[in-house]
Scaffold this motif. Structure first.
Motif, PDB file in Angstrom:
ATOM      1  N   THR A 328       0.846  -1.194   0.000  1.00  0.00           N
ATOM      2  CA  THR A 328       0.000   0.000   0.000  1.00  0.00           C
ATOM      3  C   THR A 328       0.882   1.244   0.000  1.00  0.00           C
ATOM      4  O   THR A 328       1.870   1.303   0.738  1.00  0.00           O
ATOM      5  N   PHE A 329       0.532   2.199  -0.834  1.00  0.00           N
ATOM      6  CA  PHE A 329       1.257   3.461  -0.844  1.00  0.00           C
ATOM      7  C   PHE A 329       0.285   4.595  -1.141  1.00  0.00           C
ATOM      8  O   PHE A 329      -0.841   4.376  -1.594  1.00  0.00           O
ATOM      9  N   LYS A 330       0.722   5.819  -0.858  1.00  0.00           N
ATOM     10  CA  LYS A 330      -0.095   7.003  -1.065  1.00  0.00           C
ATOM     11  C   LYS A 330       0.131   7.543  -2.478  1.00  0.00           C
ATOM     12  O   LYS A 330       1.236   7.527  -3.001  1.00  0.00           O
ATOM     13  N   LYS A 331      -0.951   8.041  -3.073  1.00  0.00           N
ATOM     14  CA  LYS A 331      -0.868   8.598  -4.416  1.00  0.00           C
ATOM     15  C   LYS A 331      -1.679   9.889  -4.477  1.00  0.00           C
ATOM     16  O   LYS A 331      -2.800   9.943  -3.979  1.00  0.00           O
ATOM     17  N   LYS A 332      -1.088  10.920  -5.069  1.00  0.00           N
ATOM     18  CA  LYS A 332      -1.778  12.202  -5.192  1.00  0.00           C
ATOM     19  C   LYS A 332      -2.515  12.256  -6.525  1.00  0.00           C
ATOM     20  O   LYS A 332      -1.926  12.021  -7.578  1.00  0.00           O
ATOM     21  N   ILE A 333      -3.791  12.582  -6.445  1.00  0.00           N
ATOM     22  CA  ILE A 333      -4.620  12.697  -7.637  1.00  0.00           C
ATOM     23  C   ILE A 333      -5.049  14.155  -7.807  1.00  0.00           C
ATOM     24  O   ILE A 333      -5.529  14.786  -6.860  1.00  0.00           O
ATOM     25  N   VAL A 334      -4.847  14.690  -8.992  1.00  0.00           N
ATOM     26  CA  VAL A 334      -5.270  16.050  -9.310  1.00  0.00           C
ATOM     27  C   VAL A 334      -6.542  15.977 -10.153  1.00  0.00           C
ATOM     28  O   VAL A 334      -6.584  15.240 -11.153  1.00  0.00           O
ATOM     29  N   MET A 335      -7.552  16.706  -9.746  1.00  0.00           N
ATOM     30  CA  MET A 335      -8.836  16.620 -10.445  1.00  0.00           C
ATOM     31  C   MET A 335      -9.518  17.984 -10.487  1.00  0.00           C
ATOM     32  O   MET A 335      -9.169  18.899  -9.725  1.00  0.00           O
ATOM     33  N   ARG A 336     -10.493  18.112 -11.384  1.00  0.00           N
ATOM     34  CA  ARG A 336     -11.315  19.321 -11.447  1.00  0.00           C
ATOM     35  C   ARG A 336     -12.381  19.248 -10.353  1.00  0.00           C
ATOM     36  O   ARG A 336     -12.928  18.176 -10.079  1.00  0.00           O
ATOM     37  N   CYS A 337     -12.676  20.400  -9.745  1.00  0.00           N
ATOM     38  CA  CYS A 337     -13.668  20.395  -8.674  1.00  0.00           C
ATOM     39  C   CYS A 337     -14.326  21.775  -8.576  1.00  0.00           C
ATOM     40  O   CYS A 337     -13.865  22.743  -9.188  1.00  0.00           O
ATOM     41  N   HIS A 338     -15.389  21.850  -7.778  1.00  0.00           N
ATOM     42  CA  HIS A 338     -16.116  23.111  -7.547  1.00  0.00           C
ATOM     43  C   HIS A 338     -16.453  23.815  -8.863  1.00  0.00           C
ATOM     44  O   HIS A 338     -16.235  25.022  -9.023  1.00  0.00           O
ATOM     45  N   CYS A 339     -16.978  23.051  -9.800  1.00  0.00           N
ATOM     46  CA  CYS A 339     -17.293  23.597 -11.122  1.00  0.00           C
ATOM     47  C   CYS A 339     -18.582  24.429 -11.057  1.00  0.00           C
ATOM     48  O   CYS A 339     -19.561  24.035 -10.403  1.00  0.00           O
ATOM     49  N   LYS A 340     -18.584  25.564 -11.739  1.00  0.00           N
ATOM     50  CA  LYS A 340     -19.755  26.431 -11.793  1.00  0.00           C
ATOM     51  C   LYS A 340     -20.034  26.855 -13.224  1.00  0.00           C
ATOM     52  O   LYS A 340     -19.112  27.126 -13.999  1.00  0.00           O
ATOM     53  N   VAL A 356      -4.886   9.430  -2.020  1.00  0.00           N
ATOM     54  CA  VAL A 356      -5.611   8.163  -1.912  1.00  0.00           C
ATOM     55  C   VAL A 356      -4.626   7.023  -1.650  1.00  0.00           C
ATOM     56  O   VAL A 356      -3.431   7.131  -1.951  1.00  0.00           O
ATOM     57  N   ASP A 357      -5.143   5.952  -1.083  1.00  0.00           N
ATOM     58  CA  ASP A 357      -4.352   4.738  -0.886  1.00  0.00           C
ATOM     59  C   ASP A 357      -4.440   3.872  -2.129  1.00  0.00           C
ATOM     60  O   ASP A 357      -5.535   3.661  -2.693  1.00  0.00           O
ATOM     61  N   VAL A 358      -3.302   3.389  -2.590  1.00  0.00           N
ATOM     62  CA  VAL A 358      -3.251   2.492  -3.738  1.00  0.00           C
ATOM     63  C   VAL A 358      -2.633   1.180  -3.278  1.00  0.00           C
ATOM     64  O   VAL A 358      -1.614   1.158  -2.572  1.00  0.00           O
ATOM     65  N   HIS A 359      -3.267   0.086  -3.675  1.00  0.00           N
ATOM     66  CA  HIS A 359      -2.802  -1.245  -3.264  1.00  0.00           C
ATOM     67  C   HIS A 359      -2.344  -2.001  -4.517  1.00  0.00           C
ATOM     68  O   HIS A 359      -3.080  -2.069  -5.508  1.00  0.00           O
ATOM     69  N   THR A 360      -1.163  -2.572  -4.440  1.00  0.00           N
ATOM     70  CA  THR A 360      -0.630  -3.345  -5.581  1.00  0.00           C
ATOM     71  C   THR A 360      -0.147  -4.713  -5.089  1.00  0.00           C
ATOM     72  O   THR A 360       0.380  -4.852  -3.976  1.00  0.00           O
ATOM     73  N   CYS A 361      -0.339  -5.689  -5.937  1.00  0.00           N
ATOM     74  CA  CYS A 361       0.004  -7.066  -5.583  1.00  0.00           C
ATOM     75  C   CYS A 361       1.503  -7.280  -5.426  1.00  0.00           C
ATOM     76  O   CYS A 361       2.299  -6.747  -6.196  1.00  0.00           O
ATOM     77  N   LYS A 362       1.870  -8.051  -4.406  1.00  0.00           N
ATOM     78  CA  LYS A 362       3.279  -8.433  -4.229  1.00  0.00           C
ATOM     79  C   LYS A 362       3.680  -9.484  -5.258  1.00  0.00           C
ATOM     80  O   LYS A 362       2.850 -10.218  -5.762  1.00  0.00           O
TER      81      LYS A 362
END
Length: 362
Positions: A328-340, A356-362
Motif C-alpha cells: 500500500t502506498f499514497k498517491k496524489k490525484i489532481v482533479m477538477r472540482c467546484h465547477c460552476k 488516496v491509498d493504492v494497493h498493488t500485488c506483491k
C-alpha cells in the motif's frame, strides 16, 4: 468522395500498417495495433495485400478483392482489443496485448480456453461493426446504406428509409474474412489443431451474432419547432459496449466441449447442460490461473497490479494477488472540482488535490 480519392486515402492508411505487422507475424488482429508502424509506399493493391503479413492466404485473396475494406477491418480489430481490455480490466488476465508477438494477445490463444473464445468472438464482432458502419458512411465501393425491410411494428406514419448501418453486408464480409483463416487449414481428426479450428469458428460466429441479432431501430423527429409530427427511421448497430457486455456474459457461461467419438466435431462435455447455441461461447481446456508470469501460456502474472482491498470480487486483493499479499502506498490525484456554470456559456472549475491509498500485488 471520388473513388480515386478514396483509394488513395485507403492506400495511405494501409501502407502505414506494414512495418509493425511484418514483425508481429501471422495474425490479422495486428491490423488493430499496426498504426504504431512507420509508413511505406507500395505501387498498388496487389503489393499492398502481400505486404500485410498478418493475413492468411485466403485473407490475402479477399484483400485483393476488397482492398478498400481493410482499414475498416483494422478499426474493427482495434475495437475488439480495446473492448477486451475493458471487460477484463479487473481480472488476473486483463487482455494485455504483447508487443512483437504473433497473436497480439500472446500464446494464450493457442490454449483452447475461455479467454481464447472471448478474444475470437469480440474480434469478429468488431469487424462486423466497423464494416457495417463504413458501408453507411459511404467509405466502401461494394456496399451502401442498409437494405433491411421495414419492421412490421413500426408506426405506419413514420418514414422508413434513413441511411442505416448495413449490418447484412458487415456480417457477410466478416464471416468470409475472419473464418477463411481457419478454413485455410486442413487438420486430422482428434488433433488439437482441429479442435482449436472448430472452436474458433464457433466463437467467431458467436461474436458476429452478438452484433447481427441485436441491431435496433433509430428515429429522428421532423416538424415545426421540434413538434415531431413526422419521424424518419433506419436500422442502427448496437453500441459496441453492449456487444462487449453481452459477450462477457457468454464468457462467464461458456460451455466446455470435447470431440465426438469420430473426432470430427465438438460436442458438449457435460450432458446435464443444454447444447450450446450459435450465440454461446465454447472452450476445450480450463484456463491457467494467470497468477505468475509464464511465457508458455502468455500469462504476464499479477505482480504490481492494482487491487481493491475492500471487495471479495475478482479485483479484490485476495483473489487478484493470488494470496501473496499486497503493498500500500499514497498517491496524489489532481482533479477538477467546484465547477460552476457562468452565463453565457462556459463552465469554470478549480483544481483540487486528493491523497488516496493504492494497493498493488506483491
Amino acid at each position: 468522395m471520388a473513388l480515386g480519392t478514396r483509394w488513395r486515402e485507403t492506400l495511405l492508411i494501409l501502407v502505414s500498417l506494414h512495418v509493425f505487422v511484418a514483425t508481429a507475424l501471422d495474425m490479422w488482429w495486428n491490423l488493430g495495433i499496426a498504426g504504431r508502424g512507420r509508413s511505406l509506399y507500395f505501387l498498388g493493391a496487389q503489393s499492398m495485400c502481400t505486404q500485410l503479413k498478418g493475413l492468411s492466404v485466403g485473407q490475402i485473396k479477399l484483400c485483393h478483392m476488397f482492398h478498400d475494406h481493410m482499414p475498416s477491418v483494422g478499426r474493427g480489430a482495434q475495437m475488439g482489443i480495446v473492448e477486451c481490455q475493458f471487460q477484463f480490466r479487473f481480472r488476473r488476465w486483463n487482455c494485455s496485448t504483447v508487443d512483437g508477438d504473433r497473436s497480439v494477445f500472446g500464446p494464450i490463444i493457442e490454449i483452447a480456453s475461455r479467454e481464447a473464445a472471448f478474444t475470437h468472438a469480440v474480434s469478429a464482432a468488431g469487424v462486423v461493426h466497423a464494416i457495417s458502419r463504413s458501408c453507411r458512411e459511404g467509405e466502401l465501393s461494394r456496399c451502401g446504406c442498409s437494405n433491411d425491410p421495414r419492421p412490421g411494428n413500426l408506426d405506419r406514419d413514420w418514414i422508413w428509409g434513413g441511411c442505416g448501418d448495413n449490418i447484412a453486408w458487415g456480417y457477410k464480409f466478416a464471416k468470409s474474412f475472419v473464418d477463411v483463416r481457419e478454413k485455410d487449414k486442413n487438420h486430422p481428426r482428434h488433433s488439437p489443431e482441429l479442435g482449436r479450428m472448430l472452436m474458433n469458428l464457433h466463437n467467431n460466429e458467436g461474436g458476429r451474432k452478438a452484433v447481427y441479432h441485436y441491431s435496433n431501430v433509430a428515429c429522428k423527429c421532423h416538424g415545426v419547432s421540434g413538434s415531431c409530427s413526422l419521424k424518419t427511421c433506419w436500422q442502427q448497430l448496437p453500441a459496441f459496449r453492449e456487444v462487449g457486455d453481452r459477450l462477457k456474459d457468454r464468457y462467464d457461461g461458456a460451455f466446455e466441449v470435447k470431440f465426438n467419438k469420430r473426432g470430427t466435431k465438438l460436442v458438449r462435455k457435460h450432458k446435464r447442460y443444454n447444447k450450446p447455441t450459435k450465440e454461446d461461447l465454447i472452450y476445450i481446456h480450463e484456463s491457467p490461473d494467470y497468477c505468475k508470469t509464464n511465457p508458455e501460456t502468455g500469462s504476464l502474472g499479477t505482480v504490481g497490479r492494482e487491487c481493491n482491498r475492500n471487495t471479495h470480487g475478482m479485483d479484490g486483493c485476495n483473489l487478484m494477488c493470488c494470496g501473496r499479499g499486497y503493498n500500500t502506498f499514497k498517491k496524489k490525484i489532481v482533479m477538477r472540482c467546484h465547477c460552476k456554470f457562468h452565463w453565457c456559456c462556459f463552465v469554470k472549475c478549480k483544481t483540487c488535490e486528493k491523497i488516496v491509498d493504492v494497493h498493488t500485488c506483491k
